[in-house]
Structures are given as structure tokens and as C-alpha cells.
Design a protein around this motif. Structure first.
Motif, short mmCIF file in Angstrom:
data_model
loop_
_atom_site.label_atom_id
_atom_site.label_comp_id
_atom_site.label_asym_id
_atom_site.label_seq_id
_atom_site.Cartn_x
_atom_site.Cartn_y
_atom_site.Cartn_z
N GLY A 14 0.93 -1.33 -0.12
CA GLY A 14 0.08 -0.26 0.12
C GLY A 14 0.68 1.22 0.05
N PRO A 15 1.63 1.32 1.64
CA PRO A 15 2.42 2.92 0.88
C PRO A 15 3.54 3.10 -0.51
CG PRO A 15 3.46 1.51 3.13
CD PRO A 15 2.22 0.61 2.26
N ARG A 16 3.73 2.29 -0.27
CA ARG A 16 4.41 2.65 -2.24
C ARG A 16 3.19 3.02 -3.17
NH1 ARG A 16 6.10 -0.96 -6.99
NH2 ARG A 16 4.87 -2.04 -6.65
N ASP A 54 1.38 7.38 5.07
CA ASP A 54 1.72 6.06 5.63
C ASP A 54 1.32 5.67 7.55
OD1 ASP A 54 4.42 5.44 4.75
OD2 ASP A 54 5.51 6.44 6.16
N ARG A 55 0.09 6.96 7.80
CA ARG A 55 -1.29 6.85 8.39
C ARG A 55 -2.43 5.87 8.37
NH1 ARG A 55 -0.85 11.41 12.56
NH2 ARG A 55 1.18 12.47 12.84
N PHE A 56 -2.48 6.70 6.68
CA PHE A 56 -3.62 6.30 6.38
C PHE A 56 -3.68 4.86 6.37
CE2 PHE A 56 -5.98 5.08 2.35
CZ PHE A 56 -7.16 5.21 2.77
N CYS A 57 -2.07 4.40 5.25
CA CYS A 57 -1.68 2.61 5.30
C CYS A 57 -2.72 1.73 6.49
CB CYS A 57 -1.01 2.24 4.57
SG CYS A 57 -0.72 3.18 2.25
N ALA A 58 -1.74 3.03 7.60
CA ALA A 58 -1.48 2.05 8.38
C ALA A 58 -2.88 1.86 9.48
CB ALA A 58 -0.29 2.65 9.85
N ARG A 59 -3.86 2.56 9.48
CA ARG A 59 -4.97 2.59 10.16
C ARG A 59 -6.07 0.84 9.32
NH1 ARG A 59 -5.82 3.02 14.67
NH2 ARG A 59 -4.78 4.98 14.97
#
Ligand SMILES: Cc1cc2nc3c(=O)[nH]c(=O)nc-3n(C[C@H](O)[C@H](O)[C@H](O)COP(=O)(O)OP(=O)(O)OC[C@H]3O[C@@H](n4cnc5c(N)ncnc54)[C@H](O)[C@@H]3O)c2cc1C
Length: 478
Positions: A238-240, A347-352
Motif C-alpha cells: 500500500g504505501p509504495r 503512511d498513517r492512512f495505510c497503517a489504519r
């Protein structure tokens, strides 16, 4: 259509309706159907998209004509009933139904007439996106619609209306030519740029506050086909992928639409076995045009190395029902509109996404905005439209035990992204999140102006089951 109220029993005290005599007044000349709790179709008729909402109206007036709507409003007011208006029933807060009150159900008023020469569609106030798209498709004509086919044109458009085509053709309300309304006193008015222009302005985002819209006229655009590319990755990618998507959208032409989301990958043909039924990252890139041009415009994303996917040129009406979310789930959604989307936000969006209820139809969504939707209509009460990004946690699950987890995930997603928020919000993307968020949905200046229109057309706040602007709202501004 004949009138039908056979099931009502005398002296049973339904809400404020005490006996059959009371409903007889409304039945006289009513062309649609009146349902009370004793009629077999009542339970189906009170059911809406969000299964968390379980309300029991006293009467459901399934209207056939604007005259039915006017009669129902007058009846509801005379009997002191709360009045809710139902279009597609997609409001997550359940604004379409009210306990012990009257529901004005518009679903039978779903006729769509297309004038291909003038490129205008005239659409009944209770039509769905599907009704509209399917009537336009044979003429290769389109207008901006919602991203699923079962959403009501009414609530969608009156709230603004964003979809795959808004970067190319603006929001749904930007394409409005006129609206026919039944007002709180049972009167009929038309709003357009020339007739009642202030009311017309208020209908560009002000929701169902001003009356019951029985007909909309939309400007149409010629678009024989749309190209849709779906690409899938393991969630860990996701992050990439999101960084690349963000950079791609920076200079993308207005023809490009779509979104990127985390979801439970469905067991479909285009989904590789190792991703099916697991949390995955899905990118959709739409291109308003043919496949060859679509492939060229989408090339940087097609070359990212997806693990599954498909690309296809389709009629718009078909793309419109490719992502139909199923009804009958428990729903909670929210939204945060972002001024920028730097790496830390990505990164925050993906982690959640890890907190989502999985497996479920829930979606952890990022939509791009921009294009024509951002460049036009700046005067309308839609202060979120210029934000380049929206994060939209769209929760759907079936087990009530997941309520707490699902709601917490949506709220935390918002909180995580708040540092980049513009502060504005699209009210169609949220439930009832309180007065502050309503104000953020309209903007303070617009809110005052909407309240003035409200006091002219609905001084008693008859239409209050919506993101409400009370007639005295201007005086009560925080
Ligand atoms: C699965 C799903 C996908 C969605 N996708 C999108 C999307 O892509 N883009 C987007 O912008 N939104 C989207 N939405 C949000 C949607 O726009 C709002 O929920 C909208 O309010 C739905 O309108 P409705 O007529 O279906 O709902 P309803 O619940 O029937 O009505 C919502 C509100 O509008 C009022 N209303 C409805 N029709 C009329 C009318 N004719 N006259 C006066 N008032 C009326 C109602 O009284 C109520 O207050 C989606 C919702 C769902 C459930």
C-alpha cells in the motif's frame, strides 16, 4: 395505480394516527399507496440501506405524483406528524425514515426522459442512478453520477454529487438546469437560474432542507464509453502504491478519475488466489474515453507491477454498477478532506487499514478530487470541493458485535489525517456528526445564506430530517 390501505385497523393508535378515518382524508384522490404497520409491504418499505437503522413510521406514503407529495405534506402537518423524505434510502444516518411519523416515499417517481437533441435528462425525484444512467446510455450521453447504481439521484444531487466523472464534468449539481419542488405549504415551485435563483443556489449542496424535489433536469454530455483499469496488490504494498498514485494524479488530465482503497479482496476472476478474501490494496483508474487513449494516460500505473487486475472499455452505465455495494449491512462512514497528502499522511492512512473489520465489505478509501469539480461552482455551499484529496472510511459489517470496532476505525482514520484537513466536509459522506460538522459542510457564510432561503421556503422547519439548516440558523451560529 389504485389506492391501498387495507391493513389499517381502527383505534390502534399508530403514532398520532388514531383511526382509519384520519387516513381517509389522505386516501381521497391519492394515486399512490399508503402503508401502515398492518400492511404486509410495510417492513420492506421502511427498510433502508443501513441495517443499523430500524425505524417504524406511522404512515409511508408511496407517492406517484407531485400532487400526492403535496397532499402528504399537508396531511402530515395537519396531524402533527414528523415528515421524512425518502429517495434512494442511502443516507447513512437514516434521514429517510422517522419513528411514528410520515415518510414521503418517492421511489415510484423514477421516470427518466432523455432529449438527445437538447442533451437534457428530466429525472423523477425518486429515481436511482441506475434509472438515470440506463436511460441515457442508448444515446451515448452521461452526466456525473454516484459510484454505485442504487443511490438516489435526489439525495445525491441535492447534497452535491461526486462520482467517477466529476473531474471531467463537475459535480452532479453543477449539471443541474432546473428543479421542480413541492414546498412545505404544499405549493409547487421551479428553481433554475432564471426562476427563483436563490432557491436554485441553495439546492446546490443544501440538501433536502427546502422542499421535496419531484423532478430534476440535468445537462448531459456525449461519452460513448469509459475505460476502467482495476489493479490489485497485497496490502503491504500500500504505501509504495499510494505514493505513486498520489504523484500520478498531480498532473493527470481531467479524463482520469477513480480511487484507491483497502478492502477484503473478493473471490473474482481478476483477483489472484493469494489475495482473495484477504486485506488488499485496490486501485481503480477510470478514463473518460476509449481504451487506447485510456491505456496511454494510465501507463504509469499499469507499469507499477500489480498482482492482479483487468482493463476494459465499457459503457458508462455498466461501469456504474460494477461496484454496487450490497444493502443489508451495518454502516458507519466518515470523511476528511485534505489540503495535501505527504508521505507521513500516506503512511498513517495505510497503517489504519489494519483496524478494519475484515473480512467484510468495508472500504478504506482515498478519492482524488480536482479537475472541473474544483475549478467551477466556487460560490455554492460546498466548501470541500477544492480539496485535492478525500479520505473516506466506509464501514460495512454484519455482526453488531463489530459496531464498536468499525466505528472506532472510521473515527481514528479521521483523527489520524486531521493535521492535513481543510476543515470542510461533504455531508453526503457522513452521518450525523453534530452541529460543528454541519457548519463545516456548508461553510459559515453559506450557512447564513442557506438559513435565509430556509426561512423563506420552510419557516417551520417541516423538512428537518436532513443535514438541517434551521430557519433561525443564522442567529444560532456558534
Ligand atoms: C453504497 C453507497 C455509495 C455512495 N456513493 C456515493 C458517491 O459515489 N458519491 C456521492 O456523492 N455520494 C455517495 N453516497 C452518499 C449518497 O450521496 C448520500 O447518502 C445521499 O444522501 C443518498 O441519497 P438518497 O436519495 O439515496 O438517500 P435518502 O436516504 O433517501 O435521502 C438522503 C437525504 O436526502 C433527502 N432527499 C432524498 N431525495 C430527495 C428529494 N427528491 N427531494 C428532497 N429531499 C430528498 C432525504 O430526505 C434525506 O434527507 C453513497 C451512499 C451509499 C450508501
Amino acid at each position: 395505480m389504485s389506492t391501498h390501505t387495507s391493513g389499517i385497523k381502527p383505534n390502534m393508535g399508530i403514532g398520532h394516527i388514531d383511526d382509519t378515518a384520519a387516513l381517509t382524508v389522505l386516501r381521497d384522490g391519492f394515486e399512490g399507496t399508503l402503508l401502515t404497520p398492518y400492511d404486509p409491504p410495510y417492513d420492506e418499505a421502511r427498510t433502508i440501506f443501513n441495517a443499523m437503522i430500524d425505524r417504524r413510521p406511522a404512515v409511508i406514503a408511496q407517492c406517484e405524483t407531485p400532487r400526492d407529495v403535496a397532499a402528504a405534506i399537508r396531511y402530515g402537518r395537519e396531524h402533527g406528524l414528523d415528515i421524512a423524505v425518502r429517495g434512494g434510502g442511502h443516507s447513512v444516518a437514516g434521514q429517510a425514515v422517522v419513528d411514528e411519523g410520515l415518510v414521503i416515499d418517492l421511489r415510484r417517481m423514477n421516470r427518466v426522459v432523455v432529449d438527445p437533441e437538447a442533451r437534457v435528462a428530466t429525472v423523477g425525484g425518486g429515481a436511482t442512478m441506475s434509472d438515470l444512467d440506463r436511460a441515457c446510455q442508448p444515446h451515448d450521453l452521461v452526466t456525473t453520477g454516484g459510484r454505485v447504481s442504487t443511490t438516489g439521484v435526489g439525495g445525491f444531487t441535492l447534497g452535491g454529487g461526486s462520482g467517477w466523472l466529476d473531474r471531467k464534468y463537475g459535480l452532479a449539481c453543477d449539471n443541474l438546469l432546473s428543479v421542480d419542488l413541492v414546498t412545505a405549504d404544499g405549493g409547487f415551485v421551479r428553481a433554475s437560474e432564471d426562476e427563483n435563483p436563490e432557491l436554485f443556489w441553495a439546492l446546490h449542496g443544501g440538501g433536502g432542507n427546502f422542499g421535496v424535489a419531484t423532478s430534476f433536469a440535468f445537462r448531459l454530455h456525449r461519452l460513448p464509453s469509459l475505460t476502467a483499469a482495476l489493479m490489485l496488490w497485497d496490502a503491504a504494498e500500500g504505501p509504495r502504491v499510494l505514493r505513486a498514485y498520489r504523484d500520478f494524479l498531480q498532473d493527470a488530465p481531467d479524463e482520469i478519475g477513480g480511487g484507491i482503497l483497502f478492502l477484503t479482496a473478493p473471490p473474482e476472476e481478476f483477483v489472484p488466489e493469494h489475495l482473495a478474501n484477504r486485506l488488499a490494496c485496490l486501485m481503480l483508474v477510470t478514463y473518460a474515453g476509449e481504451e487506447a487513449a485510456g491505456r496511454a494516460a494510465t501507463a504509469p500505473m499499469l507499469e507499477l507491477g500489480h498482482q492482479g487486475g483487468m482493463i476494459s472499455q465499457l459503457p458508462y452505465a455498466e461501469v456504474q454498477c460494477m461496484f454496487d455495494d450490497p444493502p443489508g449491512y451495518r454502516n458507519y462512514w466518515s470523511a476528511e478532506y485534505l489540503a495535501s497528502f505527504p508521505d507521513e499522511a500516506v503512511d498513517r492512512f495505510c497503517a489504519r487499514a489494519d483496524d478494519m473489520v475484515v473480512p467484510s465489505p468495508s472500504q478504506h478509501v482515498l478519492f482524488p478530487q480536482g479537475g472541473v469539480a474544483a475549478r467551477t461552482g466556487g460560490d455554492f455551499p460546498l466548501p470541500w470541493r477544492q480539496a485535492p484529496w478525500v479520505v473516506h472510511p466506509f464501514g460495512m459489517w454484519s455482526d453488531p458485535h463489530d459496531d464498536e470496532r468499525g466505528i472506532r476505525w472510521a473515527r481514528r482514520t479521521r483523527a489520524d489525517l486531521e493535521p492535513w484537513s481543510t476543515g470542510a466536509v461533504y455531508l453526503n459522506f457522513i452521518g450525523d456528526e453534530g452541529a460543528g460538522r454541519r457548519l463545516a459542510g456548508y461553510g459559515a457564510d453559506h450557512y447564513r445564506r442557506l438559513a435565509t432561503v430556509k426561512s423563506a421556503y420552510d419557516p417551520n422547519n417541516v423538512f428537518r430530517f436532513n443535514h438541517n439548516v434551521p430557519p433561525d440558523g443564522a442567529q444560532r451560529l456558534p
